[in-house]
Design a protein around this motif. Structure first.
Motif, PDB file in Angstrom:
ATOM      1  N   GLY A 174       1.103  -1.413  -0.200  1.00  0.00           N
ATOM      2  CA  GLY A 174       0.409  -0.063   0.053  1.00  0.00           C
ATOM      3  C   GLY A 174       0.402   1.143  -0.125  1.00  0.00           C
ATOM      4  N   ASP A 175      -0.010   2.111  -0.139  1.00  0.00           N
ATOM      5  CA  ASP A 175       0.692   4.041  -0.011  1.00  0.00           C
ATOM      6  C   ASP A 175       0.277   4.406   0.867  1.00  0.00           C
ATOM      7  OD1 ASP A 175       2.050   5.334  -1.429  1.00  0.00           O
ATOM      8  OD2 ASP A 175       0.983   5.998  -2.814  1.00  0.00           O
ATOM      9  N   GLU A 176       1.266   5.736   0.670  1.00  0.00           N
ATOM     10  CA  GLU A 176       0.288   6.441   2.650  1.00  0.00           C
ATOM     11  C   GLU A 176       0.731   7.875   1.945  1.00  0.00           C
ATOM     12  OE1 GLU A 176       3.603   6.245   5.245  1.00  0.00           O
ATOM     13  OE2 GLU A 176       4.997   7.022   4.175  1.00  0.00           O
ATOM     14  N   GLY A 177       0.318   8.723   2.724  1.00  0.00           N
ATOM     15  CA  GLY A 177      -0.130  10.516   2.153  1.00  0.00           C
ATOM     16  C   GLY A 177       0.804  11.057   2.777  1.00  0.00           C
ATOM     17  N   ALA A 178       1.509  12.104   2.230  1.00  0.00           N
ATOM     18  CA  ALA A 178       2.157  13.368   2.240  1.00  0.00           C
ATOM     19  C   ALA A 178       2.469  13.499   3.733  1.00  0.00           C
ATOM     20  CB  ALA A 178       2.340  14.553   2.006  1.00  0.00           C
ATOM     21  N   PHE A 179       3.488  13.932   4.096  1.00  0.00           N
ATOM     22  CA  PHE A 179       3.907  13.693   6.095  1.00  0.00           C
ATOM     23  C   PHE A 179       4.073  15.691   5.723  1.00  0.00           C
ATOM     24  CE2 PHE A 179       6.166  11.899   9.745  1.00  0.00           C
ATOM     25  CZ  PHE A 179       5.238  10.482   9.981  1.00  0.00           C
ATOM     26  N   VAL A 180       3.116  15.702   7.506  1.00  0.00           N
ATOM     27  CA  VAL A 180       2.892  16.988   7.655  1.00  0.00           C
ATOM     28  C   VAL A 180       4.372  17.551   8.150  1.00  0.00           C
ATOM     29  CG1 VAL A 180       2.088  18.728   9.327  1.00  0.00           C
ATOM     30  CG2 VAL A 180      -0.134  16.965   7.785  1.00  0.00           C
ATOM     31  N   LEU A 181       4.457  16.584   9.215  1.00  0.00           N
ATOM     32  CA  LEU A 181       6.101  16.970   9.316  1.00  0.00           C
ATOM     33  C   LEU A 181       6.635  17.253   8.034  1.00  0.00           C
ATOM     34  CD1 LEU A 181       7.780  17.524  12.008  1.00  0.00           C
ATOM     35  CD2 LEU A 181       8.224  15.693  11.794  1.00  0.00           C
ATOM     36  N   CYS A 182       7.177  16.346   7.164  1.00  0.00           N
ATOM     37  CA  CYS A 182       7.716  16.785   5.946  1.00  0.00           C
ATOM     38  C   CYS A 182       7.915  17.934   5.743  1.00  0.00           C
ATOM     39  CB  CYS A 182       8.291  15.550   5.423  1.00  0.00           C
ATOM     40  SG  CYS A 182       8.892  13.779   6.302  1.00  0.00           S
ATOM     41  N   SER A 183       6.696  18.393   4.983  1.00  0.00           N
ATOM     42  CA  SER A 183       6.610  19.290   4.964  1.00  0.00           C
ATOM     43  C   SER A 183       7.392  20.408   5.845  1.00  0.00           C
ATOM     44  CB  SER A 183       5.145  19.815   4.972  1.00  0.00           C
ATOM     45  OG  SER A 183       4.282  18.738   3.779  1.00  0.00           O
ATOM     46  N   CYS A 184       6.844  20.783   7.173  1.00  0.00           N
ATOM     47  CA  CYS A 184       7.511  21.652   8.182  1.00  0.00           C
ATOM     48  C   CYS A 184       8.981  21.656   8.057  1.00  0.00           C
ATOM     49  CB  CYS A 184       6.972  21.330   9.369  1.00  0.00           C
ATOM     50  SG  CYS A 184       5.304  21.713   9.885  1.00  0.00           S
ATOM     51  N   TRP A 185       9.904  20.471   7.480  1.00  0.00           N
ATOM     52  CA  TRP A 185      11.336  20.660   7.627  1.00  0.00           C
ATOM     53  C   TRP A 185      11.745  21.229   6.192  1.00  0.00           C
ATOM     54  CZ3 TRP A 185      11.612  14.224   8.735  1.00  0.00           C
ATOM     55  CH2 TRP A 185      12.197  14.464  10.240  1.00  0.00           C
ATOM     56  N   LEU A 186      10.632  20.833   5.699  1.00  0.00           N
ATOM     57  CA  LEU A 186      11.112  21.703   4.046  1.00  0.00           C
ATOM     58  C   LEU A 186      11.080  22.988   4.342  1.00  0.00           C
ATOM     59  CD1 LEU A 186      11.429  21.610   0.858  1.00  0.00           C
ATOM     60  CD2 LEU A 186       9.123  21.041   0.425  1.00  0.00           C
ATOM     61  N   ILE A 187       9.406  23.576   4.709  1.00  0.00           N
ATOM     62  CA  ILE A 187       9.533  24.830   5.213  1.00  0.00           C
ATOM     63  C   ILE A 187      11.053  25.423   6.193  1.00  0.00           C
ATOM     64  CG2 ILE A 187       8.608  26.917   6.388  1.00  0.00           C
ATOM     65  CD1 ILE A 187       5.693  25.048   5.855  1.00  0.00           C
ATOM     66  N   ASP A 188      11.561  24.905   7.301  1.00  0.00           N
ATOM     67  CA  ASP A 188      12.627  25.101   7.340  1.00  0.00           C
ATOM     68  C   ASP A 188      14.086  25.248   6.952  1.00  0.00           C
ATOM     69  OD1 ASP A 188      10.611  24.914   9.946  1.00  0.00           O
ATOM     70  OD2 ASP A 188      11.596  23.106  10.182  1.00  0.00           O
ATOM     71  N   ALA A 189      14.187  24.042   6.344  1.00  0.00           N
ATOM     72  CA  ALA A 189      15.438  24.416   5.595  1.00  0.00           C
ATOM     73  C   ALA A 189      15.276  25.286   4.096  1.00  0.00           C
ATOM     74  CB  ALA A 189      15.520  22.966   4.531  1.00  0.00           C
ATOM     75  N   LEU A 190      14.424  25.764   3.877  1.00  0.00           N
ATOM     76  CA  LEU A 190      13.857  26.786   2.579  1.00  0.00           C
ATOM     77  C   LEU A 190      14.074  28.177   3.035  1.00  0.00           C
ATOM     78  CD1 LEU A 190      10.854  25.465   0.807  1.00  0.00           C
ATOM     79  CD2 LEU A 190      13.404  25.866  -0.096  1.00  0.00           C
TER      80      LEU A 190
END
Length: 631
Positions: free
Chosen positions: A531-547
């Motif tokens: 199966g699959d899974e959705g996008a991870f909210v925490l990982c989205s925050c990590w992208l924002i932080d890195a940018l």
């Protein structure tokens, strides 16, 4: 979608399962309950959040059990929190009138009212509203048949080792294993429904006083997030989101121990109809550094320190090699995973699991995350006593010995152990922070040996973890799969933000793991599960932080604004987001998602020049962010 202050308006269609993100949650700092916008309490474990459920309709619409107060006529439901509190209001707009149900528990140890009582206040705002009351307890996850006895106060139900007493100001009928009744209210009427649980059946109650004191407690507590006049980031445009996240994190905190549960639910699926259903009612040590940072950033240094002391006690109790990735909220190490085959699961997502087998895994990243938390608390002024330093010293020494070993990684893959890059980086972090703590505070340690090991790890990661052909740090040695944890490499100080390999990794993750404007998948490699899974909210925050910390501030702000569109109108977040539908997936509310949201506001505030009420963001001391002018 909307802000944390918006009302949640849902037309009742008779669906058997409420969308995850439409639930509000209340609690007493020991357990929590989920309340749907139709007035149904569909999840309530007792006596603690990791305990067996009394109500679990969210996991089985027929056998799970619920406590519902719903208009008998067609209506629309709207939910909101009383400003600055974890007190939930559900308003019903029906043809003949409007009524509001206010749900809350008194917070344990904070107010002088019984904590084991769910209070439900019914107020008719206008007109006349007839409400159907249904109480269908299913003790021990529905494995114990309830026995009912009518009393002068209401109806007592017993099952397994627990008891409840339902008090309702109307006649109740008991049949077919459930309690039903009808309550009619007219404009100006106020009625109270009380669900008393084991230990509070005969306790004296003052409902109005309990409500007033509970509101007062939460509003006093949330002031720690405001810092009026201090110029901190939470006076900015995302103050309400950060404050609501703080309230959610506090509600997920166990008052007795200071431990924070990852989420108050079990088996809410990452893939609807699939098998990725886990029990999150435990504390993961990997959350430590990021959670302590979020709490201190909110100004809640007391909560950060209590959490720190809880897991330091665990570390002192066990040798480093015996430290588990997760524990029960009272420090229990036995959290054996089992399946409840009699429950259908949320939207037929089976199996329903209790316990979590990840406790038996080797996850080397946890040691770095623990050292991040130690470092953060020391920045708050807390000092280590001799026994605490001995525990920290032993952890760093252990990491020096085992960093080359394969492990299950931060994402707890259930396949073969691998040489995960993030685990190596966090072993570097354990040594790096250990060196810094020892030298800064004068603790005795083999600092030169630690420095040699730190350098060896770094050389190994740079040689084997960065793939020039892929143009990024990969998930594990000898693979071309990407992992969102690559976004943390500069945030923890492993490399500076302007290093080409860091920027290449950010770009590669945006290219391969990003869905839409901001939603980031955890990885694109195999994890041993179907199966699959959705996008991870925490990982989205990590992208924002890195940018943000790379000087790409406007891009980070745009992505953060996009992320806020997925926050529920009550200001809550599950673990994941379905990129196709925007629906929330996984256990809810998710502590790590709210930690990510708070820390992203911290990072954005930092690069925009705001002062933080707590310590600087993790890693800033060792890897200064790129200024917007240089970005």
């Amino acid at each position: 979608m909307g802000s944390a202050n918006d009302e949640e308006r849902v037309s009742m269609t008779g669906d058997r399962f409420t969308p995850i993100e439409e639930y509000g949650f209340v609690g007493n700092l020991e357990t929590c309950a989920l309340v749907a916008p139709n007035g149904s309490v569909d999840w309530f474990p007792f006596p603690h959040v990791e305990g067996p459920s009394i109500l679990a309709a969210i996991l089985d619409a027929d056998r799970g059990g619920r406590f519902r107060v719903t208009p008998t006529a067609p209506f629309e439901g709207a939910q909101r929190y009383v400003d600055g509190t974890n007190v939930l209001e559900t308003t019903f707009d029906a043809a003949d009138g409007t009524a509001t149900v206010t749900d809350f528990f008194p917070p344990a140890g904070k107010v002088d009212h019984p904590k084991k009582v769910l209070y439900r206040k019914v107020v008719c705002v206008e007109g006349r509203v007839e409400l159907e009351v249904e109480f269908d307890p299913a003790f021990d996850y529905g494995r114990a048949d309830p026995a009912f006895v009518s009393t002068e106060k209401g109806v007592r139900a017993e099952g397994a080792d627990e008891r409840t007493l339902l008090e309702v100001p109307t006649e109740l009928d008991v049949s077919d294993g459930r309690v039903t009744g009808t309550l009619t209210v007219e404009a100006g009427d106020t009625e109270w429904l009380l669900l008393r649980c084991t230990g509070a059946e005969d306790a004296d109650t003052d409902p109005e006083g309990a409500l007033a004191d509970t509101i007062r407690y939460w509003r006093d507590w949330v002031q720690t997030c405001r810092h009026e006049g201090s110029g901190c980031i939470f006076e900015g445009p995302w103050h309400d989101l950060a404050a609501r996240s703080g309230l959610a994190l506090k509600l997920l905190t166990h008052e007795e121990t200071g431990a924070i549960t990852a989420a108050p639910t079990t088996s809410l699926p990452e893939d609807i109809g699939g098998v990725r259903n886990w029990d999150y009612r435990f504390n993961w040590l990997r959350d430590a550094g990021f959670t302590v940072q979020a709490l201190s950033s909110l100004g809640n240094s007391e909560g950060a320190t209590e959490y720190f002391e809880w897991y330091m006690n665990l570390c002192q109790a066990d040798d480093p090699e015996k430290i588990q990735p997760l524990y029960g909220l009272h420090g229990e190490s036995d959290v054996e995973e089992t399946e409840l085959e009699h429950l259908d699961g949320y939207r037929s997502s089976r199996p329903v699991r209790i316990g979590n087998g990840a406790a038996d895994q080797t996850q080397l990243d946890i040691y770095g995350e623990l050292l991040l938390a130690v470092d953060e608390v020391l920045q708050l002024g807390r000092e280590l006593d001799d026994e605490e330093w001995e525990a920290v010293h032993d952890i760093v020494e252990y990491v020096r010995d085992v960093w080359r070993d394969p492990d299950a990684g931060i994402w707890e893959v259930r396949g073969e152990a691998s040489q995960f890059v993030y685990s190596k980086v966090m072993c570097w972090v354990a040594l790096d922070r250990g060196i810094d703590i020892a030298t800064t505070h004068g603790y005795e340690a083999p600092v030169e040996a630690w420095r040699d090991a730190r350098e060896t790890i770094k050389e190994d990661v740079l040689e084997n973890g960065y793939d020039e052909d892929v143009g990024a740090f990969v998930q594990a040695y000898d693979t071309d799969a990407l992992d969102a944890t690559g976004l943390l490499i500069p945030s923890v100080g492993f490399l500076p933000f302007d290093d080409r390999r860091v920027q290449n990794t950010i770009d590669a993750i945006e290219d391969r793991l990003l869905e839409g404007d901001v939603l980031v998948k955890r990885y694109d490699g195999d994890d041993g599960l179907p199966g699959d899974e959705g996008a991870f909210v925490l990982c989205s925050c990590w992208l924002i932080d890195a940018l943000a910390l790379s000087g790409r501030v406007e891009e980070a702000i745009d992505r953060f604004e996009s992320l806020t569109e997925y926050v529920s109108p009550l200001g809550l977040l599950a673990e994941e987001i379905d990129a196709d539908t925007g629906a929330q997936l996984g256990n809810y509310p998710q502590a790590f998602s709210h930690v990510g949201l708070v820390n992203s506001t911290l990072y954005l505030g930092h690069v925009r020049g705001y002062e933080s009420p707590g310590a600087e963001p993790i890693g800033i001391r060792l890897g200064d962010p790129v200024s917007p002018e240089d970005g």
